[in-house]
Structure formats: C-alpha cells, structure tokens
Design a protein around this motif. Structure first.
Motif, PDB file in Angstrom:
ATOM      1  N   ASN A  50       0.817  -1.221   0.000  1.00  0.00           N
ATOM      2  CA  ASN A  50       0.000   0.000   0.000  1.00  0.00           C
ATOM      3  C   ASN A  50       0.851   1.272   0.000  1.00  0.00           C
ATOM      4  O   ASN A  50       0.421   2.317   0.463  1.00  0.00           O
ATOM      5  CB  ASN A  50      -0.967  -0.003   1.199  1.00  0.00           C
ATOM      6  N   ASN A 152      -5.395  -4.413  11.809  1.00  0.00           N
ATOM      7  CA  ASN A 152      -4.735  -4.974  10.621  1.00  0.00           C
ATOM      8  C   ASN A 152      -3.503  -5.797  10.971  1.00  0.00           C
ATOM      9  O   ASN A 152      -3.199  -6.783  10.299  1.00  0.00           O
ATOM     10  CB  ASN A 152      -4.349  -3.853   9.655  1.00  0.00           C
ATOM     11  N   THR A 153      -2.791  -5.398  12.030  1.00  0.00           N
ATOM     12  CA  THR A 153      -1.594  -6.159  12.391  1.00  0.00           C
ATOM     13  C   THR A 153      -1.976  -7.580  12.788  1.00  0.00           C
ATOM     14  O   THR A 153      -1.388  -8.555  12.304  1.00  0.00           O
ATOM     15  CB  THR A 153      -0.834  -5.467  13.539  1.00  0.00           C
ATOM     16  N   GLU A 156      -3.186  -9.539   9.683  1.00  0.00           N
ATOM     17  CA  GLU A 156      -2.092  -9.906   8.772  1.00  0.00           C
ATOM     18  C   GLU A 156      -1.151 -10.925   9.417  1.00  0.00           C
ATOM     19  O   GLU A 156      -0.626 -11.804   8.745  1.00  0.00           O
ATOM     20  CB  GLU A 156      -1.340  -8.652   8.311  1.00  0.00           C
ATOM     21  N   ARG A 173     -11.369  -9.312  21.438  1.00  0.00           N
ATOM     22  CA  ARG A 173     -12.310  -9.044  22.529  1.00  0.00           C
ATOM     23  C   ARG A 173     -13.695  -8.602  22.043  1.00  0.00           C
ATOM     24  O   ARG A 173     -14.610  -8.463  22.845  1.00  0.00           O
ATOM     25  CB  ARG A 173     -11.718  -8.010  23.479  1.00  0.00           C
ATOM     26  N   ARG A 174     -13.832  -8.353  20.755  1.00  0.00           N
ATOM     27  CA  ARG A 174     -15.136  -7.937  20.197  1.00  0.00           C
ATOM     28  C   ARG A 174     -15.658  -8.971  19.208  1.00  0.00           C
ATOM     29  O   ARG A 174     -14.963  -9.905  18.846  1.00  0.00           O
ATOM     30  CB  ARG A 174     -14.988  -6.620  19.439  1.00  0.00           C
ATOM     31  N   ARG A 178     -11.547  -4.353  13.548  1.00  0.00           N
ATOM     32  CA  ARG A 178     -11.371  -3.002  13.016  1.00  0.00           C
ATOM     33  C   ARG A 178     -10.442  -2.993  11.796  1.00  0.00           C
ATOM     34  O   ARG A 178     -10.327  -2.012  11.100  1.00  0.00           O
ATOM     35  CB  ARG A 178     -10.895  -2.031  14.091  1.00  0.00           C
TER      36      ARG A 178
HETATM   37  P1  NAP Z   1      -4.932  -1.090  16.110  1.00  0.00           P
HETATM   38  O1  NAP Z   1      -5.560  -0.850  14.794  1.00  0.00           O
HETATM   39  O2  NAP Z   1      -4.867  -0.014  17.113  1.00  0.00           O
HETATM   40  O3  NAP Z   1      -5.688  -2.339  16.734  1.00  0.00           O
HETATM   41  C1  NAP Z   1      -5.385  -2.807  18.006  1.00  0.00           C
HETATM   42  C2  NAP Z   1      -6.358  -3.925  18.342  1.00  0.00           C
HETATM   43  O4  NAP Z   1      -6.001  -4.466  19.602  1.00  0.00           O
HETATM   44  C3  NAP Z   1      -7.799  -3.458  18.433  1.00  0.00           C
HETATM   45  O5  NAP Z   1      -8.632  -4.393  17.792  1.00  0.00           O
HETATM   46  C4  NAP Z   1      -8.044  -3.419  19.945  1.00  0.00           C
HETATM   47  O6  NAP Z   1      -9.346  -3.804  20.284  1.00  0.00           O
HETATM   48  C5  NAP Z   1      -7.124  -4.512  20.440  1.00  0.00           C
HETATM   49  N1  NAP Z   1      -6.666  -4.245  21.808  1.00  0.00           N
HETATM   50  C6  NAP Z   1      -6.114  -3.116  22.320  1.00  0.00           C
HETATM   51  N2  NAP Z   1      -5.755  -3.285  23.603  1.00  0.00           N
HETATM   52  C7  NAP Z   1      -6.098  -4.566  23.916  1.00  0.00           C
HETATM   53  C8  NAP Z   1      -5.966  -5.351  25.085  1.00  0.00           C
HETATM   54  N3  NAP Z   1      -5.416  -4.861  26.203  1.00  0.00           N
HETATM   55  N4  NAP Z   1      -6.414  -6.624  25.039  1.00  0.00           N
HETATM   56  C9  NAP Z   1      -6.966  -7.134  23.918  1.00  0.00           C
HETATM   57  N5  NAP Z   1      -7.105  -6.446  22.764  1.00  0.00           N
HETATM   58  C10 NAP Z   1      -6.672  -5.180  22.779  1.00  0.00           C
HETATM   59  O7  NAP Z   1      -3.413  -1.598  15.976  1.00  0.00           O
HETATM   60  P2  NAP Z   1      -2.662  -2.331  14.773  1.00  0.00           P
HETATM   61  O8  NAP Z   1      -3.432  -3.486  14.286  1.00  0.00           O
HETATM   62  O9  NAP Z   1      -1.272  -2.559  15.267  1.00  0.00           O
HETATM   63  O10 NAP Z   1      -2.607  -1.235  13.628  1.00  0.00           O
HETATM   64  C11 NAP Z   1      -2.029   0.057  13.884  1.00  0.00           C
HETATM   65  C12 NAP Z   1      -2.181   0.908  12.636  1.00  0.00           C
HETATM   66  O11 NAP Z   1      -1.337   0.390  11.596  1.00  0.00           O
HETATM   67  C13 NAP Z   1      -3.604   0.883  12.090  1.00  0.00           C
HETATM   68  O12 NAP Z   1      -3.895   2.146  11.549  1.00  0.00           O
HETATM   69  C14 NAP Z   1      -3.527  -0.146  11.006  1.00  0.00           C
HETATM   70  O13 NAP Z   1      -4.516   0.010   9.996  1.00  0.00           O
HETATM   71  C15 NAP Z   1      -2.136   0.094  10.471  1.00  0.00           C
HETATM   72  N6  NAP Z   1      -1.633  -1.100   9.802  1.00  0.00           N
HETATM   73  C16 NAP Z   1      -1.761  -1.138   8.458  1.00  0.00           C
HETATM   74  C17 NAP Z   1      -1.313  -2.239   7.766  1.00  0.00           C
HETATM   75  C18 NAP Z   1      -1.469  -2.230   6.280  1.00  0.00           C
HETATM   76  O14 NAP Z   1      -2.034  -1.269   5.764  1.00  0.00           O
HETATM   77  N7  NAP Z   1      -0.997  -3.218   5.549  1.00  0.00           N
HETATM   78  C19 NAP Z   1      -0.766  -3.343   8.437  1.00  0.00           C
HETATM   79  C20 NAP Z   1      -0.665  -3.287   9.834  1.00  0.00           C
HETATM   80  C21 NAP Z   1      -1.120  -2.154  10.509  1.00  0.00           C
HETATM   81  P3  NAP Z   1     -10.630  -2.860  19.988  1.00  0.00           P
HETATM   82  O15 NAP Z   1     -10.925  -3.031  18.524  1.00  0.00           O
HETATM   83  O16 NAP Z   1     -11.629  -3.447  20.893  1.00  0.00           O
HETATM   84  O17 NAP Z   1     -10.193  -1.476  20.375  1.00  0.00           O
END
Ligand code: NAP
Length: 303
Positions: A50, A152-153, A156, A173-174, A178
């Motif tokens: 991307n 997404n992490t 993936e 947990r949901r 997202r």
């Molecule tokens: P994120 O989008 O912030 O998601 C974190 C997830 O962890 C959420 O689903 C959250 O639950 C859950 N969570 C948080 N605290 C928790 C806890 N204590 N216990 C259990 N679950 C918990 O983080 P991310 O996936 O690392 O992504 C970070 C950013 O990077 C995002 O904008 C993502 O789109 C981007 N990213 C993009 C790509 C790509 O484009 N290829 C790849 C990887 C990441 P809730 O949903 O309930 O809050």
C-alpha cells in the motif's frame, strides 16, 4: 562530530528519515538520532502493498533504500537513545550517552508494542510470547499458535502464520474487527484459522515455555487452549513520554499538532506515528516527515 546542527531528528523510521532527506535538500545540517536500528515499525513487514510505486517490496528493503538515501544526502547519523529535550534558542537533545544541539528538533519516535498485561507475559517473551509474527513465526512451523488483536496487524499476522503453523487461533475481545474486511474474508477461507471472538486472554501457563492460554469470553466462560506461541498484536503506544515538557500530549499519549507538524514549542516538530492523527500508514509517515522538515526550514529562516 559537530555538536550544533540546524535540525536534529529523533527517530530513523520512515517519518524521521524522510524529514532528514527534505532538510538536507534545503542544505540544512542534519543529525539523525536512532535508539535501535533504522527503519522503525515497517522493518519487520514482509510485503508492502500500500505504498505507491513498488508493490510487494519487503519492509527491510524499503527501509534500507531510504536509509541509503539518507546517508547519501550527507545527514549525520548516531545510534543513541534521546531521553530529554531542553528548550531554548538552541535546543539541547540529551541522550543516554551524550548531548546534541539543534536549532530545530523533529521528534519522529513512532510507537512501541502495547502489552496484554497478563501475568507472566514479560517473562515468556522469547519463550512463546512474541510481538512480531514475521520475526518469530518460523519457530512455530507445524505448531499451534494464537494471535490476539482485532486490527490490521493481528489480521495480517494471523494470515502470515496460517501458512506456517498447524492451527492459528485468532482471539479478539469484540465481535467484529477493526482491520480490513478483505483480510478478514481471506482468513475465513483458511481451514486452519479458528476465530475466538468476544474473548480475552486471561492467563498464561508455561513450563519453561508457553504451554497453554486461558481465554475468558465476555460472558465469563473460561476455556483452556493449548498453544506453543502467542502473538500479541493489540496496538502500539506512542513514544513521547521523554518529551512531555516540550510537546502537548493527548489522553492516549500522542503528540498534539496540526498537519504542519508544529508543536506548542516553536522550533520543535513531530512527525509520524507518535503524532495525533487519523491515519497511521507508511505514506502518512513519509508525508509528515516532509511537512515537519519543510516547517523546520521555514522556522530556521526566521531565527
Ligand atoms: P490497532 O488498529 O490499534 O488495533 C489494536 C487492536 O487491539 C484493536 O482491535 C483493539 O481492540 C485490540 N486491543 C487493544 N488493547 C487490547 C488489550 N489490552 N487486550 C486485547 N485487545 C486489545 O493496531 P494495529 O493493528 O497494530 O494497527 C495500527 C495501525 O497500523 C492501524 O492504523 C492499522 O490500519 C495500520 N496497519 C496497516 C497495515 C497495512 O495497511 N498493511 C498493516 C498493519 C497495521 P478494539 O478493537 O476493541 O479497540
């Protein structure tokens, strides 16, 4: 090495390295300070699809290409951890091993892994618990693993691990995720991916290495799942705490700034994932680096 630079940049991820390139193109002297290794979060990503122009490039190749560009630009680079910034006409960046001076400073420190907070998690890192599927996934060939998270992490990671492990439990947990719907659909088509929704990991059991996890659903029902690996992908925490005297932080710890990357302190800018913003992607990190460096150059021309 000179101690006074036009721009001191903290963090050699995509944002910080892009800022270095932009500031050098404006003929400013630049010091880039990095605590670990260049590249930041993207370095562990196997495929980047991307970011425009080079679909499928690995995070390592992507970051290395930028790093080579930074070196060729004439920016100085030092590996050390910045621990504080003292404001003034000349700003002092204090590190674990020294002190550097900049007329302007760009904080591009990104974020670190959020932990689950379950007892024993820290002790089991490297013995079953991991925060990086692409780094450690290969150790779990033919074994059972769990991935926790709904972004997404996590999605993936689960997809990546489903090519390696016997079974991948995806625990969230949901009810819904997202992360991208397309990745969720892809996971649903994998026979060895088991969705464990509305549930949290509440206990880790180990004998030297992780043996099983206890999962509790939102109704309080408890299940024991045998796994060799637990991949925690529950988001990241912005690395701004050392700089809270010079930047304003929002309640989640992100640095408050507009799209111009300015902070409350003239001459101090923020760029990348540690900044409060809607979309944290490679492309927005690079954009922040460009914006912050451009604003820093404008600032330098006023002092
Ligand atoms: P994120 O989008 O912030 O998601 C974190 C997830 O962890 C959420 O689903 C959250 O639950 C859950 N969570 C948080 N605290 C928790 C806890 N204590 N216990 C259990 N679950 C918990 O983080 P991310 O996936 O690392 O992504 C970070 C950013 O990077 C995002 O904008 C993502 O789109 C981007 N990213 C993009 C790509 C790509 O484009 N290829 C790849 C990887 C990441 P809730 O949903 O309930 O809050």
């Amino acid at each position: 090495m000179e101690k006074l630079f036009d721009v001191v940049i903290i963090g050699a991820g995509t944002a910080g390295m892009t800022a270095a390139i932009y500031a050098r193109r404006a003929s400013k002297t630049v010091l880039l300070i990095e605590a670990k290794s260049y590249g930041g979060q993207i370095i562990n990503t196997p495929h980047i699809d991307n970011y425009p122009a080079n679909p499928g490039i690995s995070g390592y190749d992507f970051a290395t290409a930028i790093f080579e560009q930074v070196k060729a630009s004439g920016a100085e680079i030092v590996f050390d951890k910045a621990v504080n910034i003292i404001d003034g006409k000349i700003k002092k960046v204090l590190t674990e091993n020294g002190e550097y001076e900049g007329k302007a400073v760009i904080i591009a420190t990104g974020s670190e892994n959020r932990k689950l907070g379950v007892e024993g998690e820290d002790m089991l890192v490297g013995r079953g618990v991991s925060y990086c599927a692409t780094c450690d996934g290969a150790f779990f060939r033919g074994k059972k693993v769990a991935v926790v998270g709904g972004g997404n992490t996590a999605l993936e990671d689960a997809l990546y691990l489903s090519d390696i492990a016997e079974t991948v439990y995806l625990i969230h947990r949901r009810d819904g995720f997202r992360g991208d719907e397309a990745t969720v659909e892809n996971l649903k088509n994998r026979k060895n991916v088991v969705f464990v929704l509305n549930s949290r990991v509440t206990k880790l059991t180990a004998e030297k290495r992780l043996k099983s996890i206890e999962v509790t659903d939102n109704d309080g029902n408890v299940t024991e799942i045998e796994v060799n690996g637990l991949f925690v992908a529950v988001g990241r925490i912005p690395e701004n705490q050392n700089f809270s005297s010079v930047i304003e932080l929002d309640p989640a710890g992100y640095a408050v700034s507009g799209e111009d990357c300015k902070t409350k302190t003239p001459g101090i800018f923020v760029a990348g994932d540690n900044r409060a913003k809607e979309l944290r992607q490679l492309v927005t990190a690079a954009a922040d680096g460009a914006a912050a460096a451009t604003e820093a150059v404008k600032y330098l021309n006023t002092i």
